[in-house]
Write a protein that holds these residues in place. Structure first.
Motif, mmCIF file in Angstrom:
data_model
loop_
_atom_site.group_PDB
_atom_site.id
_atom_site.type_symbol
_atom_site.label_atom_id
_atom_site.label_comp_id
_atom_site.label_asym_id
_atom_site.label_seq_id
_atom_site.Cartn_x
_atom_site.Cartn_y
_atom_site.Cartn_z
ATOM 1 N N SER A 275 0.963 -1.361 -0.135
ATOM 2 C CA SER A 275 -0.094 0.085 -0.006
ATOM 3 C C SER A 275 0.733 1.061 -0.062
ATOM 4 O O SER A 275 0.601 2.146 -0.645
ATOM 5 N N ALA A 276 1.903 1.325 0.818
ATOM 6 C CA ALA A 276 2.825 2.497 1.106
ATOM 7 C C ALA A 276 3.465 2.432 -0.487
ATOM 8 O O ALA A 276 3.543 3.944 -1.049
ATOM 9 N N LEU A 277 3.715 1.522 -1.122
ATOM 10 C CA LEU A 277 4.555 1.811 -2.303
ATOM 11 C C LEU A 277 3.480 2.380 -3.500
ATOM 12 O O LEU A 277 3.870 3.248 -4.237
ATOM 13 N N PHE A 278 2.199 1.952 -3.435
ATOM 14 C CA PHE A 278 1.275 2.511 -4.537
ATOM 15 C C PHE A 278 0.576 3.916 -4.143
ATOM 16 O O PHE A 278 0.404 4.337 -5.004
ATOM 17 N N LEU A 279 0.979 4.017 -2.964
ATOM 18 C CA LEU A 279 0.204 5.512 -2.688
ATOM 19 C C LEU A 279 1.384 6.520 -2.534
ATOM 20 O O LEU A 279 1.207 7.791 -1.968
ATOM 21 N N SER A 289 -8.828 11.977 -8.231
ATOM 22 C CA SER A 289 -8.133 11.204 -7.451
ATOM 23 C C SER A 289 -8.830 10.494 -6.190
ATOM 24 O O SER A 289 -9.399 11.026 -5.481
ATOM 25 N N ALA A 290 -8.764 9.292 -6.181
ATOM 26 C CA ALA A 290 -9.645 8.533 -5.082
ATOM 27 C C ALA A 290 -8.769 7.433 -4.469
ATOM 28 O O ALA A 290 -8.162 6.790 -5.502
ATOM 29 N N VAL A 291 -8.735 6.967 -3.372
ATOM 30 C CA VAL A 291 -7.991 6.001 -2.848
ATOM 31 C C VAL A 291 -8.849 4.895 -2.409
ATOM 32 O O VAL A 291 -9.902 5.037 -1.854
ATOM 33 N N PHE A 292 -8.712 3.775 -3.033
ATOM 34 C CA PHE A 292 -9.510 2.614 -2.960
ATOM 35 C C PHE A 292 -8.792 1.564 -1.959
ATOM 36 O O PHE A 292 -7.580 1.154 -1.909
ATOM 37 N N SER A 293 -9.446 1.158 -1.032
ATOM 38 C CA SER A 293 -8.883 -0.048 -0.162
ATOM 39 C C SER A 293 -9.548 -1.249 -0.597
ATOM 40 O O SER A 293 -10.546 -1.708 -0.195
ATOM 41 N N GLY A 294 -8.706 -1.907 -0.990
ATOM 42 C CA GLY A 294 -8.898 -3.142 -1.894
ATOM 43 C C GLY A 294 -8.415 -4.346 -1.234
ATOM 44 O O GLY A 294 -7.788 -4.338 -0.265
ATOM 45 N N GLU A 304 -4.436 4.098 -5.311
ATOM 46 C CA GLU A 304 -5.101 5.279 -6.026
ATOM 47 C C GLU A 304 -5.451 5.140 -7.489
ATOM 48 O O GLU A 304 -4.943 4.704 -8.183
ATOM 49 N N ILE A 305 -6.941 5.348 -7.217
ATOM 50 C CA ILE A 305 -7.545 5.691 -8.901
ATOM 51 C C ILE A 305 -7.670 6.954 -9.344
ATOM 52 O O ILE A 305 -7.885 7.809 -8.635
ATOM 53 N N GLN A 306 -7.067 7.313 -10.537
ATOM 54 C CA GLN A 306 -6.916 8.607 -11.146
ATOM 55 C C GLN A 306 -7.900 8.560 -12.255
ATOM 56 O O GLN A 306 -7.903 7.788 -13.264
ATOM 57 N N ALA A 307 -8.621 9.830 -12.264
ATOM 58 C CA ALA A 307 -9.513 10.278 -13.690
ATOM 59 C C ALA A 307 -9.103 11.423 -13.973
ATOM 60 O O ALA A 307 -8.736 12.406 -13.306
ATOM 61 N N LEU A 308 -9.205 11.619 -15.464
ATOM 62 C CA LEU A 308 -9.322 12.662 -16.126
ATOM 63 C C LEU A 308 -10.209 12.847 -17.056
ATOM 64 O O LEU A 308 -10.657 11.805 -17.885
ATOM 65 N N VAL A 309 -11.104 13.906 -16.823
ATOM 66 C CA VAL A 309 -12.199 14.174 -17.905
ATOM 67 C C VAL A 309 -12.087 15.411 -18.560
ATOM 68 O O VAL A 309 -11.932 16.424 -17.895
ATOM 69 N N ASN A 352 -7.235 5.409 -14.510
ATOM 70 C CA ASN A 352 -5.854 4.738 -14.464
ATOM 71 C C ASN A 352 -5.721 4.374 -13.025
ATOM 72 O O ASN A 352 -6.090 5.135 -12.237
ATOM 73 N N VAL A 353 -5.036 3.058 -12.739
ATOM 74 C CA VAL A 353 -4.766 2.856 -11.339
ATOM 75 C C VAL A 353 -3.130 3.367 -11.081
ATOM 76 O O VAL A 353 -2.204 2.577 -11.936
ATOM 77 N N ALA A 354 -3.022 4.082 -10.050
ATOM 78 C CA ALA A 354 -1.557 4.719 -9.993
ATOM 79 C C ALA A 354 -0.557 3.475 -9.715
ATOM 80 O O ALA A 354 -1.006 2.429 -9.152
ATOM 81 N N GLY A 355 0.682 3.476 -10.376
ATOM 82 C CA GLY A 355 1.563 2.645 -10.037
ATOM 83 C C GLY A 355 1.525 1.344 -10.911
ATOM 84 O O GLY A 355 2.523 0.410 -10.819
ATOM 85 N N GLY A 356 0.733 1.163 -11.914
ATOM 86 C CA GLY A 356 0.625 0.277 -12.689
ATOM 87 C C GLY A 356 -0.108 -1.116 -12.282
ATOM 88 O O GLY A 356 -0.179 -1.986 -12.739
#
Ligand code: TYD
Ligand code: MG
Length: 451
Positions: A275-279, A289-294, A304-309, A352-356
């Motif tokens: 989690s620390a790596l992806f955030l 940007s929204a943080v998802f707890s999966g 982190e889920i990122q959107a651009l509109v 996009n999901v941050a960090g791939g």
């Protein structure tokens, strides 16, 4: 049984009577190739079989102990360590780091006192040794062999009787009794069968490496998935350093378990807290940007889920989705439009999901909707908030499993609020301020004003 099929899908092994452009079984294009027919076995089955000894389920025999490698991320994915006499398949794209991982694993097992053999069909022993030097593994008592002839390999294994043998890769192995090139479906299948049978009979744990292939020139690892006890896939996005080892099948442990590694100059390093790596590098609150707890397997992972509109100039606007299921995203866009009256027509959407990282849980729906709305309305979601919940087609939010674990992980990483569906079990909220929402319309109203 009459064997007439002579065309086989090189990815999933489905058999066909004629060539076709698309495999109906796995949906792959241009993966069907002509194969020599499979052996139909001895022609006459005149001789009678002998009865096999049967036993009942209750037995006094203790379960064989699992061997731990000392690499926690690997042991967990194996279900708590290596089971003796088991067959494991490790699949992955070429160059992802399979050989590196297995050389490190073999060295760790050897350091724990297991006799390990590493048979490379792709590299010369000198090359493997050079890699071992770079990885600082030369002190481990791993025995190397460079060979592709399976008969010689089996003879060697029978003489040496190691506890673990790594076969890198199954697609380079060939049996002289099969008239087909190495890497063809029949060779891969027959070689794997020989090795798995050997593993069970002689009590040797075997790890097979399989390259995932896209062009259909050689058979993919799916051809042998059903033969082995455990199937692990080693994944990673190009341009990202981290790698994920994912159990997709495990007869001796939970499937869906993941191990996270980072590819460094000195080989693969464990990442105990993904989690620390992806955030990492989330400093300012940013719209979109929204943080998802999966949950991945038994472990919570925050991403982190990122959107651009953005306004589109195209007749059918772009929907570019990386790391999420695009069908799922289309559904969320449709629900937002139909149930909340928020249209995305005329707007390009990038997600996009941050960090791939890849997220496949429906529990990510609410975070995806949150990121989309935040980007569209240009309103940032509080940076200390996590979101999760499934969105149904009616626009209602449905609670998801393991709510407590998700909240606990968020709290551990310093988050202080969570937005979740109503009726979620939040007893162990771990000190988080939890907001419960019955449906998407309420969510839109509370988070982004009227919408
Ligand atoms: P490799 O294990 O050969 O991949 P595979 O067996 O799956 O085809 O790994 C190859 C890549 O890993 C290569 O591009 C270089 C990289 N690598 C490192 O970054 N650091 C290392 O210490 C090693 C050994 C490899
Ligand atoms: Mg390799």
């Amino acid at each position: 049984m009459k064997q007439t099929a002579s065309f086989t899908c090189t990815v999933c092994g489905a058999a066909y009577r004629k060539w076709a452009g698309k495999c109906d079984a796995c949906g792959g294009w241009n993966t069907i190739a002509e194969e020599a027919p499979l052996s139909t076995g001895p022609k006459s089955l005149g001789a009678k079989g002998r009865p096999i000894p049967l036993s009942d389920l209750a037995t006094e025999e203790a379960a064989p102990p699992r061997a731990s490698s000392g690499i926690d991320e690997l042991d967990r994915v194996l279900g708590g360590g290596l089971v003796p006499a088991s067959a494991i398949l490790v699949g992955g794209d070429p160059g992802i780091g399979k050989s590196t991982l297995l050389l490190q694993a073999a060295a760790s097992f050897a350091r724990k006192g297991l006799k390990c053999l590493y048979i490379s069909g792709e590299e010369a022993s000198a090359q493997v040794r050079m890699r071992a030097q770079r990885l600082g593994l030369t002190d481990a008592a791993v025995q190397l062999g460079a060979e592709t002839n399976l008969r010689d390999i089996l003879t060697t294994l029978d003489a040496e009787r190691p506890a673990l043998a790594v076969i890198d890769s199954i697609q380079t192995m060939w049996l002289d009794s099969i008239e087909a090139a190495p890497g063809s479906v029949s060779q891969v299948r027959a070689s794997a069968h020989e090795l798995v049978t050997f593993a069970k009979r002689r009590g040797v744990a075997i790890i097979l490496v399989g390259h995932v292939t896209k062009d259909g020139q050689i058979a993919g690892p799916r051809v042998v998935e059903h033969m082995v006890d455990t199937v692990l896939y080693f994944e990673g996005e190009r341009g990202h350093q981290f790698r994920i080892l994912r159990a997709v099948k495990n007869r001796f442990g939970p499937a869906d378990e993941i191990g996270v590694f980072e590819m460094t100059g000195g080989g693969l390093a464990e990442v105990p807290n993904p989690s620390a790596l992806f955030l990492a590098n989330r400093d300012q609150p940013a719209p979109g940007s929204a943080v998802f707890s999966g949950i991945e397997g038994t472990r919570p992972v925050l991403t982190e889920i990122q959107a651009l509109v953005a306004p589109s100039t195209l007749a059918s606007p772009r929907r570019t989705v990386v790391g999420l299921d695009s069908g799922r995203v289309s559904t969320i866009l449709a629900v937002l439009e139909a149930r909340c009256g928020i249209p995305f027509a005329g707007l390009d959407v990038f997600l996009n999901v941050a960090g791939g990282f890849r997220v496949s849980e429906p529990a990510a729906d609410l975070a995806v909707a949150g990121a989309l709305l935040s980007a569209r309305e240009d309103v940032a979601i509080p940076p200390d908030m996590v979101l999760f919940g499934e969105i149904s087609l009616s626009g209602a939010l449905r609670p998801v499993g393991q709510t407590e674990n998700r909240l606990k992980e968020a709290s551990k990483l310093g988050f202080s609020q969570a937005t979740v569906p109503s009726h979620s079990k939040i007893e162990g909220a771990a000190g988080l301020m939890v907001r419960q929402m019955p449906d998407l319309t309420t969510f839109v109203g509370e988070m982004f004003g009227a919408g």
